[in-house]
Design a protein around this motif. Structure first.
Motif, PDB file in Angstrom:
ATOM      1  N   ALA A 106       1.426   6.343  -5.467  1.00 49.12           N
ATOM      2  CA  ALA A 106       0.811   6.546  -6.785  1.00 49.12           C
ATOM      3  C   ALA A 106      -0.393   7.472  -6.700  1.00 49.12           C
ATOM      4  O   ALA A 106      -0.989   7.822  -7.720  1.00 49.12           O
ATOM      5  CB  ALA A 106       0.388   5.193  -7.357  1.00 49.12           C
ATOM      6  N   GLY A 107      -0.762   7.811  -5.479  1.00 51.48           N
ATOM      7  CA  GLY A 107      -1.884   8.729  -5.288  1.00 51.48           C
ATOM      8  C   GLY A 107      -3.235   8.043  -5.356  1.00 51.48           C
ATOM      9  O   GLY A 107      -4.259   8.711  -5.470  1.00 51.48           O
ATOM     10  N   ILE A 108      -3.274   6.722  -5.251  1.00 48.61           N
ATOM     11  CA  ILE A 108      -4.576   6.059  -5.294  1.00 48.61           C
ATOM     12  C   ILE A 108      -5.026   5.578  -3.907  1.00 48.61           C
ATOM     13  O   ILE A 108      -6.061   4.962  -3.763  1.00 48.61           O
ATOM     14  CB  ILE A 108      -4.599   4.899  -6.319  1.00 48.61           C
ATOM     15  N   ALA A 109      -4.214   5.831  -2.914  1.00 47.59           N
ATOM     16  CA  ALA A 109      -4.626   5.573  -1.526  1.00 47.59           C
ATOM     17  C   ALA A 109      -4.102   6.725  -0.691  1.00 47.59           C
ATOM     18  O   ALA A 109      -3.172   7.423  -1.101  1.00 47.59           O
ATOM     19  CB  ALA A 109      -4.047   4.253  -1.032  1.00 47.59           C
ATOM     20  N   GLU A 110      -4.751   6.912   0.449  1.00 49.19           N
ATOM     21  CA  GLU A 110      -4.372   8.042   1.303  1.00 49.19           C
ATOM     22  C   GLU A 110      -3.384   7.619   2.370  1.00 49.19           C
ATOM     23  O   GLU A 110      -3.359   6.455   2.761  1.00 49.19           O
ATOM     24  CB  GLU A 110      -5.635   8.556   1.999  1.00 49.19           C
ATOM     25  N   THR A 135       0.829  -1.220   0.000  1.00 51.89           N
ATOM     26  CA  THR A 135       0.000   0.000   0.000  1.00 51.89           C
ATOM     27  C   THR A 135       0.859   1.263   0.000  1.00 51.89           C
ATOM     28  O   THR A 135       0.399   2.317  -0.435  1.00 51.89           O
ATOM     29  CB  THR A 135      -0.981   0.029   1.197  1.00 51.89           C
ATOM     30  N   ASN A 136       2.092   1.141   0.460  1.00 55.58           N
ATOM     31  CA  ASN A 136       2.994   2.296   0.342  1.00 55.58           C
ATOM     32  C   ASN A 136       3.060   2.760  -1.115  1.00 55.58           C
ATOM     33  O   ASN A 136       3.098   3.951  -1.405  1.00 55.58           O
ATOM     34  CB  ASN A 136       4.414   1.927   0.790  1.00 55.58           C
ATOM     35  N   PHE A 137       3.095   1.798  -2.032  1.00 60.53           N
ATOM     36  CA  PHE A 137       3.165   2.170  -3.455  1.00 60.53           C
ATOM     37  C   PHE A 137       1.840   2.773  -3.925  1.00 60.53           C
ATOM     38  O   PHE A 137       1.829   3.698  -4.733  1.00 60.53           O
ATOM     39  CB  PHE A 137       3.553   0.953  -4.305  1.00 60.53           C
ATOM     40  N   ASP A 138       0.719   2.241  -3.401  1.00 57.29           N
ATOM     41  CA  ASP A 138      -0.578   2.828  -3.772  1.00 57.29           C
ATOM     42  C   ASP A 138      -0.642   4.281  -3.321  1.00 57.29           C
ATOM     43  O   ASP A 138      -1.124   5.155  -4.038  1.00 57.29           O
ATOM     44  CB  ASP A 138      -1.731   2.051  -3.113  1.00 57.29           C
ATOM     45  N   LEU A 176       4.687  -0.161 -10.287  1.00 58.41           N
ATOM     46  CA  LEU A 176       4.965   0.656 -11.483  1.00 58.41           C
ATOM     47  C   LEU A 176       4.186   1.970 -11.456  1.00 58.41           C
ATOM     48  O   LEU A 176       4.689   3.016 -11.876  1.00 58.41           O
ATOM     49  CB  LEU A 176       4.604  -0.126 -12.749  1.00 58.41           C
ATOM     50  N   ALA A 177       2.962   1.887 -10.924  1.00 55.22           N
ATOM     51  CA  ALA A 177       2.113   3.092 -10.904  1.00 55.22           C
ATOM     52  C   ALA A 177       2.725   4.196 -10.040  1.00 55.22           C
ATOM     53  O   ALA A 177       2.400   5.375 -10.195  1.00 55.22           O
ATOM     54  CB  ALA A 177       0.719   2.729 -10.393  1.00 55.22           C
ATOM     55  N   ALA A 178       3.596   3.810  -9.110  1.00 57.13           N
ATOM     56  CA  ALA A 178       4.158   4.804  -8.185  1.00 57.13           C
ATOM     57  C   ALA A 178       5.403   5.487  -8.730  1.00 57.13           C
ATOM     58  O   ALA A 178       5.878   6.467  -8.163  1.00 57.13           O
ATOM     59  CB  ALA A 178       4.482   4.120  -6.859  1.00 57.13           C
ATOM     60  N   GLN A 179       5.942   4.946  -9.820  1.00 56.67           N
ATOM     61  CA  GLN A 179       7.208   5.508 -10.315  1.00 56.67           C
ATOM     62  C   GLN A 179       7.013   6.954 -10.772  1.00 56.67           C
ATOM     63  O   GLN A 179       6.037   7.292 -11.457  1.00 56.67           O
ATOM     64  CB  GLN A 179       7.765   4.663 -11.472  1.00 56.67           C
ATOM     65  N   GLN A 180       7.939   7.806 -10.381  1.00 57.35           N
ATOM     66  CA  GLN A 180       7.854   9.223 -10.718  1.00 57.35           C
ATOM     67  C   GLN A 180       8.269   9.448 -12.175  1.00 57.35           C
ATOM     68  O   GLN A 180       8.972   8.624 -12.757  1.00 57.35           O
ATOM     69  CB  GLN A 180       8.763  10.021  -9.782  1.00 57.35           C
TER      70      GLN A 180
END
Ligand code: FUB
Ligand code: ZN
Length: 698
Positions: free
Chosen positions: A92-96, A86-89, A140-144
């Motif tokens: 990625a801006g899809i979890a708070e 969830t750190n990656f979520d 992958l979604a979290a990669q800047q």
């Protein structure tokens, strides 16, 4: 996710009538990648990739099954529960929310996923593949946009992404990501994860390097991973960056390269000036004690193994790779010193390392090897990985001897037979230990999750004209020699007995060498060097038959039996390594083992457990020098083990003694354990309690 790239899976699925076609496929599978992106080493041997080896039955087959069915799912569940995914979520801006856990949290997830990739290389598993793929997409979604990918920093300290390198593990995370990505690419043929790793590596390469920023991570790992990335992509800049990070250690780093001078004052970076006093002191201590991170002097000036044993193991592994893939004779020389220091003065009989004498999870003083010790599972695994690379670099069996010793003893003692509980520390003497089902700092569980499924990849090596058999493991391998894939099938119950039957199948009759490692223990030595010795150095000679005909089994000075002939399909080699029980004695400078002996059979080191000796205090058991020792294989005990039995004495009274493999201890009722057993009633002084940086060892 499908394992479309796995040639061995292809072999298994196909019928026998397709053999000729398969040989062709194998050739394509192996030669094509070798030509396109895997540059050959300049020196030493080449790997036989885990992709090309399938372990079946024997000692490792069931362990691989446990890894894929129990350990990896358990690790992924625990990592999901603890917030690693969830750190990656969140990133990625899809979890708070903010980042859970410490800065190295990403690396634990990457290691478990890397373990999953090795499992998939060995055997297709749709469910595991799908689960891994789902997690990978979330990463992958979290990669800047610029390639940066460390969840902790994305969430908490974007501004300080590349600050506090000594303690924050940015590149350690990156390294584990690269390693996993390379294995993912091998097994799936997909590029999404590898491309992401490349973007991250390019981002790092854009910041660090000659005429850029001169600095290094506090925890080595990225160096060996960059070599893997170089080999997966063929891009030389990753090899150069690995070399840069190694060369840069020991200089006063920061933004320019300074000549090495121990008196260089340590400055507090500006962003640390507002820290609480205690944290400031801690950071300062970390900086001053840079020996912890092997950053106290340039590598080329080092002669001793010091500091954190995991960091050291990964760094030495990277150095061996650098010698193999670029011209680095100075590293070769240093590796020679380091190897002698570790194997000759700082290693336990279990192949484990790191006494944490200096409260740094690191190496201690020479010969100071207390048995109530630290020996972190990760350190023992890093040691295996280093010895593996030394074996490739030097092509001498003594390195594979140490790899085998550490693998079968100090490394796998970290995991339960059931595959779902783990030791962080691996002492050789204990009042009673219990593995934990998970450890918040999960470096060890996830390292164990990745080492077992990659054993196939440690078993063989090759050069143009030779196949090297370094580990005796049941299963099949497909080994490319000079453009031709040779099939090799091993049948063996090793390490429970030393009989090995190899079936050799080249696509057509051809001349090459098969080099069989005759282990040191089969030649009268438990380890190279003189840190440990057998009481009785006589070992019955190895037996060898080729197609039923007795042949000479004498190894050359490199420790290998070189079998050069024209091999044809179905040729059979039978090796028989007699495995008597041996008493081991430590060098007289190892005070902790004075008056004691350890038992070894083949590569397996034994221990006594309280559960087998309910009537006796283990520390009072005396095994007289002449006591007769018998072995018995017990299929139902501890996943199937050979035990050693004999009559010992307790206070002059005869008692039955049963020794079990050290790696299998603490899988039954909790109780004491000893590797080193008294040989005479005069007891060595009780070991002092040692404090370590992770609390007291009882
Ligand atoms: O710092 C990352 C890992 O955690 C190290 O390799 C282990 O020793 C543990 O400290
Ligand atoms: Zn660890």
């Amino acid at each position: 996710m499908i394992e479309k790239n796995n040639p061995i899976n292809t072999i298994t699925r196909a019928g026998a009538f397709q053999r000729a076609l398969i040989a062709f496929i194998i050739t394509l599978c192996f030669v094509a990648p070798a030509l396109s992106s895997d540059p050959p080493p300049l020196r030493g041997l080449r790997e036989v990739d885990n992709m090309c080896v399938k372990l079946q039955g024997g000692f490792w087959g069931p362990r691989l099954k446990t890894a894929s069915e129990v350990t990896i799912p358990h690790a992924l569940n625990s990592l999901e529960k603890d917030g690693h995914v969830t750190n990656f979520d969140k990133a990625a801006g899809i979890a708070e929310g903010t980042a859970s856990g410490h800065a190295a949290f990403d690396s634990d997830l990457y290691k478990a996923l890397e373990g999953a990739m090795y499992c998939l290389q060995n055997k297709p598993d749709k469910a595991l593949g799908k689960r891994a793929d789902g997690i990978l997409d979330r990463i992958l979604a979290a990669q800047q946009k610029d390639g940066f990918l460390v969840a902790y920093f994305i969430l908490r300290e974007q501004k300080y992404r590349w600050e506090r390198l000594r303690t924050m593990h940015q590149m350690y995370n990156a390294g584990h990501y690269f390693e996993m990505a390379v294995e993912h690419h091998k097994v799936t043929g997909e590029t999404k994860v590898l491309n992401s790793a490349i973007r991250f590596a390019d981002h790092i390469d854009g910041i660090f390097g000659p005429n850029k920023r001169y600095d290094v991570d506090g925890h080595q790992e990225i160096e060996l991973a960059l070599v893997k990335l170089y080999r997966a992509t063929g891009k030389r800049k990753y090899l150069d960056l690995a070399r840069f990070f190694l060369d840069e250690r020991g200089h006063a780093h920061g933004f320019e390269r300074k000549p090495f001078d121990l008196r260089t004052p340590v400055k507090t970076p500006p962003y640390e000036k507002d820290l609480p006093e205690r944290a400031k002191r801690l950071r300062a201590r970390c900086r001053q004690r840079n020996g912890r991170a092997q950053d106290h002097r340039p590598i080329v000036e080092e002669k001793l193994a010091v500091g954190h044993a995991v960091r050291a193991g990964y760094m030495y592994a990277a150095m061996a790779d650098i010698v193999r893939f670029s011209d680095a004779p100075e590293y070769d020389r240093v590796l020679g010193h380091l190897w002698k220091d570790v194997v000759g003065r700082k290693m336990y009989i279990t192949g484990s390392v790191g006494t944490a004498q200096y409260h740094d999870e690191g190496f201690g003083d020479p010969y100071l090897l207390p048995n109530r010790t630290y020996c972190e599972s990760c350190a023992n695994i890093a040691h295996v990985l280093w010895q593996y690379r030394m074996a490739l670099l030097q092509g001498d069996a003594k390195y594979a001897d140490v790899m085998e010793l550490a693998l079968y003893n100090g490394a796998i003692s970290g995991i339960s037979i059931a595959g779902n509980s783990f030791f962080y520390q691996n002492p050789l003497s204990s009042k009673g230990g219990r593995r934990s089902t998970w450890i918040g700092l999960s470096c060890c569980p996830t390292n164990l999750a990745r080492i077992i499924p990659q054993v196939g990849g440690l078993a063989y090596a090759r050069d143009k004209k030779s196949i090297y058999v370094n580990l005796y493991v049941a299963g099949q391998a497909s080994i490319v020699l000079d453009g031709t894939a040779v099939k090799l099938a091993q049948k063996t119950d090793y390490p429970w007995n030393g009989r090995v039957r190899l079936t050799v199948t080249p696509p057509k009759a051809s001349e090459f060498n098969i080099c069989l490692r005759i282990p040191g223990w089969a030649r009268g030595k438990p380890v190279p060097g003189d840190l440990y010795r057998f009481g009785d150095t006589n070992v019955p000679p190895a037996g060898l038959k080729i197609n039923g005909q007795a042949a000479d089994a004498a190894p050359k000075t490199d420790g290998y039996l070189h079998l050069k002939r024209t091999w044809k399909g179905g040729d059979i080699v039978e090796l028989d390594l007699p495995m008597p029980v041996k008493r081991v004695y430590a060098h007289e400078k190892v005070k902790a083992d004075a008056g004691k002996t350890a038992l070894m059979r083949g590569p397996i080191v034994y221990c006594l457990e309280a559960v087998d000796h309910p009537e006796a205090d283990l520390s009072r058991i005396v095994l007289p020098p002449k006591a007769n020792l018998q072995t018995e294989h017990r299929e139902k005990l501890l996943g199937g083990v050979t035990v050693i039995q004999g009559q010992a004495l307790v206070d002059g009274k005869s008692v039955k003694m049963t020794a079990v493999p050290y790696y299998a201890w603490a899988n039954r009722d909790r109780g004491a354990m000893e590797v080193w057993v008294n040989e005479s009633p005069a007891k060595a002084p009780a070991p002092k309690k040692q404090k370590t940086s992770r609390g007291e060892i009882k």
